[in-house]
Scaffold this motif. Structure first.
Motif, PDB file in Angstrom:
ATOM      1  N   ASP A 216       0.863  -1.181   0.000  1.00 38.36           N
ATOM      2  CA  ASP A 216       0.000   0.000   0.000  1.00 38.36           C
ATOM      3  C   ASP A 216       0.896   1.226   0.000  1.00 38.36           C
ATOM      4  OD1 ASP A 216      -2.018   1.847   0.201  1.00 38.36           O
ATOM      5  OD2 ASP A 216      -2.405   1.487   2.334  1.00 38.36           O
ATOM      6  N   ARG A 217       0.949   1.912  -1.140  1.00 37.97           N
ATOM      7  CA  ARG A 217       1.814   3.074  -1.338  1.00 37.97           C
ATOM      8  C   ARG A 217       3.266   2.716  -1.020  1.00 37.97           C
ATOM      9  NH1 ARG A 217      -0.390   7.680  -2.581  1.00 37.97           N
ATOM     10  NH2 ARG A 217       1.286   8.908  -1.656  1.00 37.97           N
ATOM     11  N   ASN A 218       3.820   3.200   0.089  1.00 38.73           N
ATOM     12  CA  ASN A 218       5.235   2.927   0.361  1.00 38.73           C
ATOM     13  C   ASN A 218       5.440   1.858   1.435  1.00 38.73           C
ATOM     14  OD1 ASN A 218       4.423   4.598   2.561  1.00 38.73           O
ATOM     15  ND2 ASN A 218       6.569   5.058   2.987  1.00 38.73           N
ATOM     16  N   VAL A 219       4.395   1.111   1.748  1.00 36.83           N
ATOM     17  CA  VAL A 219       4.494   0.046   2.758  1.00 36.83           C
ATOM     18  C   VAL A 219       4.373  -1.315   2.092  1.00 36.83           C
ATOM     19  CG1 VAL A 219       3.538  -0.933   4.871  1.00 36.83           C
ATOM     20  CG2 VAL A 219       3.538   1.549   4.539  1.00 36.83           C
ATOM     21  N   LEU A 220       5.409  -2.138   2.295  1.00 35.47           N
ATOM     22  CA  LEU A 220       5.411  -3.514   1.795  1.00 35.47           C
ATOM     23  C   LEU A 220       4.830  -4.428   2.863  1.00 35.47           C
ATOM     24  CD1 LEU A 220       9.077  -3.557   0.440  1.00 35.47           C
ATOM     25  CD2 LEU A 220       7.039  -3.804  -0.988  1.00 35.47           C
ATOM     26  N   PRO A 279       8.173  -6.310  12.977  1.00 40.38           N
ATOM     27  CA  PRO A 279       8.132  -7.778  12.971  1.00 40.38           C
ATOM     28  C   PRO A 279       6.759  -8.353  13.315  1.00 40.38           C
ATOM     29  CG  PRO A 279       9.357  -6.933  14.870  1.00 40.38           C
ATOM     30  CD  PRO A 279       9.107  -5.780  13.980  1.00 40.38           C
ATOM     31  N   SER A 280       5.944  -7.626  14.082  1.00 39.55           N
ATOM     32  CA  SER A 280       4.638  -8.158  14.475  1.00 39.55           C
ATOM     33  C   SER A 280       3.667  -8.223  13.301  1.00 39.55           C
ATOM     34  CB  SER A 280       4.031  -7.317  15.604  1.00 39.55           C
ATOM     35  OG  SER A 280       3.863  -5.972  15.189  1.00 39.55           O
ATOM     36  N   SER A 281       3.689  -7.194  12.435  1.00 39.47           N
ATOM     37  CA  SER A 281       2.792  -7.197  11.278  1.00 39.47           C
ATOM     38  C   SER A 281       3.471  -7.729  10.021  1.00 39.47           C
ATOM     39  CB  SER A 281       2.270  -5.780  11.002  1.00 39.47           C
ATOM     40  OG  SER A 281       3.330  -4.934  10.576  1.00 39.47           O
ATOM     41  N   GLY A 282       4.799  -7.750  10.043  1.00 38.87           N
ATOM     42  CA  GLY A 282       5.541  -8.205   8.863  1.00 38.87           C
ATOM     43  C   GLY A 282       5.744  -7.127   7.824  1.00 38.87           C
ATOM     44  N   ALA A 283       5.367  -5.861   8.161  1.00 39.30           N
ATOM     45  CA  ALA A 283       5.434  -4.783   7.179  1.00 39.30           C
ATOM     46  C   ALA A 283       6.808  -4.118   7.187  1.00 39.30           C
ATOM     47  CB  ALA A 283       4.353  -3.757   7.464  1.00 39.30           C
ATOM     48  N   VAL A 284       7.185  -3.592   6.022  1.00 38.23           N
ATOM     49  CA  VAL A 284       8.414  -2.823   5.871  1.00 38.23           C
ATOM     50  C   VAL A 284       8.070  -1.551   5.106  1.00 38.23           C
ATOM     51  CG1 VAL A 284      10.727  -2.746   4.858  1.00 38.23           C
ATOM     52  CG2 VAL A 284       9.890  -4.875   5.875  1.00 38.23           C
ATOM     53  N   ALA A 285       8.366  -0.388   5.706  1.00 37.70           N
ATOM     54  CA  ALA A 285       8.127   0.895   5.037  1.00 37.70           C
ATOM     55  C   ALA A 285       9.389   1.316   4.297  1.00 37.70           C
ATOM     56  CB  ALA A 285       7.735   1.964   6.058  1.00 37.70           C
ATOM     57  N   VAL A 290       5.516   1.620  -4.103  1.00 33.51           N
ATOM     58  CA  VAL A 290       5.672   0.279  -4.683  1.00 33.51           C
ATOM     59  C   VAL A 290       4.305  -0.234  -5.113  1.00 33.51           C
ATOM     60  CG1 VAL A 290       7.769  -0.338  -3.445  1.00 33.51           C
ATOM     61  CG2 VAL A 290       5.567  -0.698  -2.347  1.00 33.51           C
ATOM     62  N   ARG A 291       4.326  -1.184  -6.037  1.00 31.91           N
ATOM     63  CA  ARG A 291       3.073  -1.749  -6.539  1.00 31.91           C
ATOM     64  C   ARG A 291       3.179  -3.259  -6.616  1.00 31.91           C
ATOM     65  NH1 ARG A 291       4.447  -3.211 -11.533  1.00 31.91           N
ATOM     66  NH2 ARG A 291       6.071  -2.016 -12.616  1.00 31.91           N
ATOM     67  N   VAL A 292       2.054  -3.885  -6.506  1.00 26.01           N
ATOM     68  CA  VAL A 292       1.984  -5.340  -6.636  1.00 26.01           C
ATOM     69  C   VAL A 292       2.463  -5.737  -8.039  1.00 26.01           C
ATOM     70  CG1 VAL A 292       0.403  -7.312  -6.748  1.00 26.01           C
ATOM     71  CG2 VAL A 292       0.139  -5.593  -4.945  1.00 26.01           C
ATOM     72  N   GLY A 293       3.292  -6.770  -8.075  1.00 24.70           N
ATOM     73  CA  GLY A 293       3.826  -7.250  -9.342  1.00 24.70           C
ATOM     74  C   GLY A 293       5.251  -6.822  -9.612  1.00 24.70           C
ATOM     75  N   GLN A 294       5.755  -5.804  -8.881  1.00 20.81           N
ATOM     76  CA  GLN A 294       7.141  -5.394  -9.049  1.00 20.81           C
ATOM     77  C   GLN A 294       8.085  -6.454  -8.490  1.00 20.81           C
ATOM     78  OE1 GLN A 294       6.856  -1.259  -7.297  1.00 20.81           O
ATOM     79  NE2 GLN A 294       8.311  -0.819  -8.938  1.00 20.81           N
ATOM     80  N   THR A 295       9.280  -6.498  -9.050  1.00 26.80           N
ATOM     81  CA  THR A 295      10.333  -7.362  -8.509  1.00 26.80           C
ATOM     82  C   THR A 295      11.214  -6.536  -7.579  1.00 26.80           C
ATOM     83  OG1 THR A 295      10.346  -8.767 -10.472  1.00 26.80           O
ATOM     84  CG2 THR A 295      12.305  -8.834  -9.073  1.00 26.80           C
ATOM     85  N   LEU A 296      11.497  -7.101  -6.415  1.00 30.44           N
ATOM     86  CA  LEU A 296      12.249  -6.398  -5.381  1.00 30.44           C
ATOM     87  C   LEU A 296      13.307  -7.319  -4.805  1.00 30.44           C
ATOM     88  CD1 LEU A 296      10.742  -4.264  -2.507  1.00 30.44           C
ATOM     89  CD2 LEU A 296      12.210  -6.194  -1.945  1.00 30.44           C
TER      90      LEU A 296
END
Length: 391
Positions: A216-220, A279-285, A290-296
């Motif tokens: 979602d926007r800049n959050v993976l 670590p609790s939610s697994g999110a990385v800002a 970023v968008r779904v489908g990009q390679t990272l």
């Protein structure tokens, strides 16, 4: 017709009109005539004297077009001057080159995103420039927005430059000829001049490449079938014990410039900061949308990776473009976080350029952000070395 030529030099010390005049007159004599374009990179402490320095360069250098920018240091011909007073200068004499300067304002950039309108504003068509130079005050000009517009208005045309640097807004300056420019300056270079840009982002891929599956926007949130945080932890664990000890604050994300690769290597990514991880939610800002489908793939920044990356890119440039002819000159934009802070010693980047291109006239600065292409698109970078070769 005169052959194209270039000369460069650096002056270390507080501003002196007589010393500046002597350097400029010596450069013009070595050039064998008037320059077509003069570029000056001054320490931020020179900001109050930049108008006087530009006056000296214009009068005694006979420069018909002059651009000056402050930075957190400057460099010339293998030497780097970090946090020192002084300036470097490059004179370029090219009878078959035309340089068209455009002063840029924040209001124009914010108000106008139509590529056709920018063709009218600049007087330069989409394929009429070999490349662009761009210098901007980051406190004023929205540079990333400008580059997004430029990539559409001038597709596949390289842009090289950087953001002016200084300890404060008052020490951050861009000059066109003898006058300060509030926002920035773009210069279109036309005619029979080669314009080749190398961007080394100073990182190497670690762990595995992943497809973004939740963001979602800049959050993976998720990469592949796992969380973004778990992929980060796995990449960290893939490092040696020695690398892990030094990795804190030096791991980044890399967004693949092209998805159509079987294998991703150093230089295939646009590198951006990690802003936080949960670590609790697994999110990385991260410092990018970023968008779904990009390679990272996560990236590690260290001195060895930074030096190896720049060396490999310069060697490839030398083999591809300059195996049978010499480049004319180089301009260098370095992140203020490189130099001694990264390598432990001064002059590593500038020295490497001189090692591979001996006696090449070169000048540049430590910028607040470096501009250059990755693939066919131009970006604002951090921690990078952006090198422009004229031919």
């Amino acid at each position: 017709m005169d052959a194209p030529r270039a000369v460069s030099a650096a002056y270390s010390g507080s501003f002196s009109e007589s010393a500046s005049r002597a350097l400029v007159e010596d450069l013009r004599a070595k050039l064998g005539g008037d320059p077509s374009l003069a570029l000056v990179f001054a320490s931020s402490s020179y900001a109050p004297n930049l108008s006087d320095l530009c006056e000296v360069l214009t009068i005694y250098g006979h420069a018909p077009l002059l651009v000056a920018v402050t930075g957190q240091g400057f460099l010339a011909e293998g030497a780097e001057f970090e946090a020192e007073e002084g300036f470097s200068v490059l004179f370029l004499r090219h009878p078959e080159m035309r340089a068209i300067p455009i002063a840029l304002s924040a209001e124009e950039v914010e108000a106008e995103d139509d590529p056709l309108a920018w063709h009218r504003l600049t007087g330069v068509g989409p394929k009429e420039a070999a490349g662009w130079l761009l210098f901007a005050n980051p406190h004023v000009l929205p540079v990333e927005r400008l580059l997004r517009i430029w990539n559409r208005a001038y597709p596949a045309v390289p842009v090289w430059g950087g953001l002016a640097g200084g300890a404060s807004d008052g020490e951050t300056a861009v000059f066109l000829d003898r006058k300060p420019v509030e926002g920035g300056v773009a210069i279109a270079l036309q005619g029979k001049i080669g314009f080749h840009v190398v961007v080394s982002q100073g990182c190497r891929p670690i762990g595995d490449p992943y497809t973004v599956t939740g963001a979602d926007r800049n959050v993976l949130y998720t990469l592949g079938s796992g969380s973004a945080y778990q992929a980060l932890a796995t990449a960290f664990e893939s490092l040696s014990e020695r690398e892990r000890e030094k990795a804190h604050g030096h791991i980044f994300i890399g967004l693949a410039v092209s998805e159509y690769r079987d294998e991703f290597r150093q230089g295939d990514f646009l590198v951006r900061n990690i802003l936080g991880a949960d670590p609790s939610s697994g999110a990385v800002a991260v410092g990018a949308l970023v968008r779904v489908g990009q390679t990272l793939q996560y990236q590690l920044r260290d001195p060895d990776s930074a030096e190896q990356s720049l060396r490999q890119l310069l060697q490839a440039e030398k083999a591809e473009f300059f195996s049978k002819r010499k480049p004319l000159a180089a301009l260098v934009s370095l992140c203020a976080g490189r130099g001694k802070g990264l390598f432990g010693v001064a002059g590593r980047d500038a020295g490497l350029i001189q090692e591979l291109f001996p006696e090449l006239p070169a000048a540049g600065f430590f910028a607040n952000g470096e501009i250059g292409p990755v693939g066919k698109f131009n970006f604002l970078h951090g921690y990078s070395a952006s090198v422009l070769f004229f031919s």
